[in-house]
Scaffold this motif. Structure first.
Motif, PDB file in Angstrom:
ATOM      1  N   ILE A  22       0.729  -1.047   0.043  1.00 48.15           N
ATOM      2  CA  ILE A  22      -0.087  -0.018  -0.063  1.00 48.15           C
ATOM      3  C   ILE A  22       0.958   1.058  -0.070  1.00 48.15           C
ATOM      4  N   TYR A  23       1.985   1.217   0.763  1.00 47.09           N
ATOM      5  CA  TYR A  23       2.782   2.495   1.079  1.00 47.09           C
ATOM      6  C   TYR A  23       3.478   2.685  -0.290  1.00 47.09           C
ATOM      7  N   ARG A  24       4.386   1.601  -0.673  1.00 47.34           N
ATOM      8  CA  ARG A  24       5.134   1.757  -2.082  1.00 47.34           C
ATOM      9  C   ARG A  24       4.583   1.321  -3.112  1.00 47.34           C
ATOM     10  N   VAL A  25       3.551   0.861  -3.416  1.00 47.35           N
ATOM     11  CA  VAL A  25       2.654   0.676  -4.821  1.00 47.35           C
ATOM     12  C   VAL A  25       1.429   1.408  -5.037  1.00 47.35           C
ATOM     13  N   VAL A  26       0.538   0.845  -3.957  1.00 44.65           N
ATOM     14  CA  VAL A  26      -0.720   1.709  -4.158  1.00 44.65           C
ATOM     15  C   VAL A  26      -0.616   3.221  -3.993  1.00 44.65           C
ATOM     16  N   LEU A  27      -0.041   3.796  -2.945  1.00 47.18           N
ATOM     17  CA  LEU A  27       0.161   5.203  -2.887  1.00 47.18           C
ATOM     18  C   LEU A  27       0.727   5.933  -4.180  1.00 47.18           C
ATOM     19  N   PRO A  28       1.885   5.404  -4.614  1.00 49.23           N
ATOM     20  CA  PRO A  28       2.382   6.077  -5.839  1.00 49.23           C
ATOM     21  C   PRO A  28       1.473   5.999  -7.192  1.00 49.23           C
ATOM     22  N   LEU A  29       0.751   4.932  -6.926  1.00 53.62           N
ATOM     23  CA  LEU A  29      -0.208   4.579  -8.535  1.00 53.62           C
ATOM     24  C   LEU A  29      -1.268   5.552  -8.206  1.00 53.62           C
ATOM     25  N   LEU A  30      -1.761   5.902  -7.002  1.00 53.78           N
ATOM     26  CA  LEU A  30      -2.859   6.921  -6.858  1.00 53.78           C
ATOM     27  C   LEU A  30      -2.413   8.483  -7.508  1.00 53.78           C
ATOM     28  N   THR A  31      -0.973   8.566  -6.978  1.00 46.15           N
ATOM     29  CA  THR A  31      -0.567   9.892  -7.384  1.00 46.15           C
ATOM     30  C   THR A  31      -0.554   9.862  -8.924  1.00 46.15           C
ATOM     31  N   LEU A  32       0.062   8.648  -9.500  1.00 39.82           N
ATOM     32  CA  LEU A  32       0.123   8.756 -11.037  1.00 39.82           C
ATOM     33  C   LEU A  32      -1.273   8.898 -11.434  1.00 39.82           C
ATOM     34  N   SER A  33      -2.283   8.356 -11.071  1.00 42.73           N
ATOM     35  CA  SER A  33      -3.367   8.263 -11.638  1.00 42.73           C
ATOM     36  C   SER A  33      -3.749   9.724 -11.851  1.00 42.73           C
ATOM     37  N   GLY A  34      -3.852  10.485 -10.681  1.00 40.84           N
ATOM     38  CA  GLY A  34      -4.065  11.891 -10.850  1.00 40.84           C
ATOM     39  C   GLY A  34      -3.281  12.752 -11.861  1.00 40.84           C
ATOM     40  N   VAL A  35      -2.070  12.384 -11.851  1.00 38.68           N
ATOM     41  CA  VAL A  35      -1.306  13.102 -12.618  1.00 38.68           C
ATOM     42  C   VAL A  35      -1.555  12.802 -14.285  1.00 38.68           C
TER      43      VAL A  35
ATOM     44  N   LEU B 240      -4.823  10.723   1.182  1.00 39.25           N
ATOM     45  CA  LEU B 240      -6.318  10.699   1.496  1.00 39.25           C
ATOM     46  C   LEU B 240      -6.820   9.380   1.066  1.00 39.25           C
ATOM     47  N   LEU B 241      -7.007   9.008  -0.325  1.00 34.56           N
ATOM     48  CA  LEU B 241      -7.504   7.818  -0.741  1.00 34.56           C
ATOM     49  C   LEU B 241      -6.836   6.573  -0.110  1.00 34.56           C
ATOM     50  N   ALA B 242      -5.596   6.616   0.141  1.00 34.35           N
ATOM     51  CA  ALA B 242      -4.952   5.175   0.651  1.00 34.35           C
ATOM     52  C   ALA B 242      -5.136   4.993   2.328  1.00 34.35           C
ATOM     53  N   LEU B 243      -5.752   6.018   3.025  1.00 38.10           N
ATOM     54  CA  LEU B 243      -6.152   5.814   4.078  1.00 38.10           C
ATOM     55  C   LEU B 243      -6.904   4.526   4.581  1.00 38.10           C
ATOM     56  N   GLY B 244      -8.050   4.329   3.417  1.00 37.93           N
ATOM     57  CA  GLY B 244      -8.902   3.145   3.670  1.00 37.93           C
ATOM     58  C   GLY B 244      -8.245   1.859   3.574  1.00 37.93           C
ATOM     59  N   PRO B 245      -7.502   1.613   2.568  1.00 34.29           N
ATOM     60  CA  PRO B 245      -6.522   0.277   2.482  1.00 34.29           C
ATOM     61  C   PRO B 245      -5.771  -0.122   3.809  1.00 34.29           C
TER      62      PRO B 245
END
Length: 396
Positions: free
Chosen positions: A127-140, A164-169
């Motif tokens: 979540i910290y090293r994959v999901v979080l960056p992917l969420l940032t990249l999705s926004g970009v 914010l979105l990664a808080l749930g997972p």
């Protein structure tokens, strides 16, 4: 993330982005008060000895105190940046935007360590090293699909929104840290003891963060060439790959280190050190080989001109590989109650770094910044190793 942002932003704006993220990371380390590290190391001790009242109290106390302190730090930082006359108003405005996400980042950090203390190393790290960056990249990517360029504030909104979105997972990973029968009931609090212990972790984390982020911060607030700062920000992103190894292995091994030291099992302790050493040596060797053989082509992926940062990248990479190799020794020394000696080594390293950093940066730019930080990192690492050998010799 850094590669995509650099290709969508001017180098100067990318430098501002890197400086703001480095500063918010430093403030987040300060705002947690070291309580998340106390949970990571203290909770396994309480659960191993079945002190459930203390375990429940620690979880509640750490969460409430860390969130409260993060709000206070966020308000103080916002007022400082709002009323101070910085030479770069764009960077100050960007910081004021990102500071709004500080309590969210602190809460995520706390839940991350709770999940790690529970034993969910793989899930929490993903979540910290994959999901979080992917969420940032999705926004970009969404912004880039409408505009070929992403401005500074848009990039920071993507970064803050990802937390914010990664808080749930991460909250899902941290759930059920205690056995079902022990999740409710009386809570015992030791605020003075816990804060005293956590301040040691805070000092260690803050000094470590300053040591790693100092070059980017000095370039952002003192150096006049914003484009060069952007080149150095790319280096910071690339060296973050090797820092991930250090934090991930520590998050995996530290709870086990605490349990082994509680059991006073020297054979198991030796196996733990050997296991971590083998992993670190293998991965760092591959990383350095890539930097040496393909460093400049990799930097060109960020955009034109970034290849000028190859020497700083090489210097920092070698120093960080040494630093990560001996990071576990600092944790061992802290568990052996040599906190003040560990902090003294780090504090001397930070002071020495800044004493070299400012004049070398002003004279040599990014090469000066990388050289100063590298020397300080190696000196601190060797200090930990020497102290570890001395403590082991005294024990045996």
């Amino acid at each position: 993330v850094g590669l995509i942002l650099a290709r969508h932003m001017p180098a100067a704006d990318y430098g501002r982005y890197g400086v703001v993220v480095a500063l918010i990371t430093t403030l987040a380390t300060l705002a947690t008060l070291g309580l998340e590290k106390l949970v990571l190391r203290g909770l396994p001790h309480y659960t191993e000895s079945e002190k459930w009242e203390e375990a429940r109290g620690l979880l509640r106390f750490a969460a409430l105190f860390a969130i409260t302190s993060s709000i206070i730090v966020a308000i103080g930082s916002f007022l400082l940046h709002y009323y101070s006359d910085f030479k770069d108003p764009r960077q100050a405005n960007a910081m004021n935007l990102l500071i709004l996400f500080l309590p969210i980042i602190v809460l995520f950090s706390y839940l991350l360590e709770v999940a790690s203390a529970k034993g969910n190393y793989i899930g929490s790290t993903l979540i910290y090293r994959v999901v979080l960056p992917l969420l940032t990249l999705s926004g970009v990517g969404m912004l880039g699909s409408f505009d070929s360029q992403v401005n500074l504030l848009q990039a920071l909104l993507c970064y803050g929104g990802a937390w914010l979105l990664a808080l749930g997972p991460i909250a899902w990973q941290a759930r059920g840290i205690l056995p079902p029968a022990q999740r409710s009931g009386k809570k015992v609090y030791y605020p003075r003891l816990w804060l005293k212990r956590s301040l040691s972790f805070l000092s260690f984390g803050l000094l470590n963060t300053l040591l790693n982020s100092s070059g980017l911060l000095v370039l952002g607030y003192i150096h006049s060439d914003a484009t060069e700062t952007g080149y150095y920000a790319a280096v910071a992103q690339l060296t973050n790959i090797i820092l991930v190894l250090g934090t991930a292995t520590n998050r995996f091994y530290l709870p086990e280190l605490s349990r082994i030291m509680d059991r006073k099992d020297p054979a198991a302790l030796a196996r733990l050190f050997h296991s971590r050493s083998q992993i670190v040596l293998g991965v760092t060797a591959i990383y350095l080989l890539v930097v040496l053989s393909a460093g400049q082509p990799v930097l060109r992926l960020f955009g034109s001109g970034y290849e000028q940062a190859w020497i700083p990248w090489l210097l920092l990479s070698m120093a960080l590989c040494i630093n990560i190799r001996y990071a576990i020794h600092a944790a061992y020394l802290q568990n052996e109650h040599h906190d003040l000696k560990v902090l003294l080594i780090l504090a001397v390293g930070v002071v020495f770094n800044f004493a070299l950093l400012i004049p070398l940066t002003l004279k040599f730019g990014i090469i000066g910044a990388a050289s100063s930080t590298s020397i300080a990192l190696v000196a601190v690492s060797l200090g930990f190793k020497v102290l570890h050998l001395r403590v082991c010799r005294m024990k045996h």
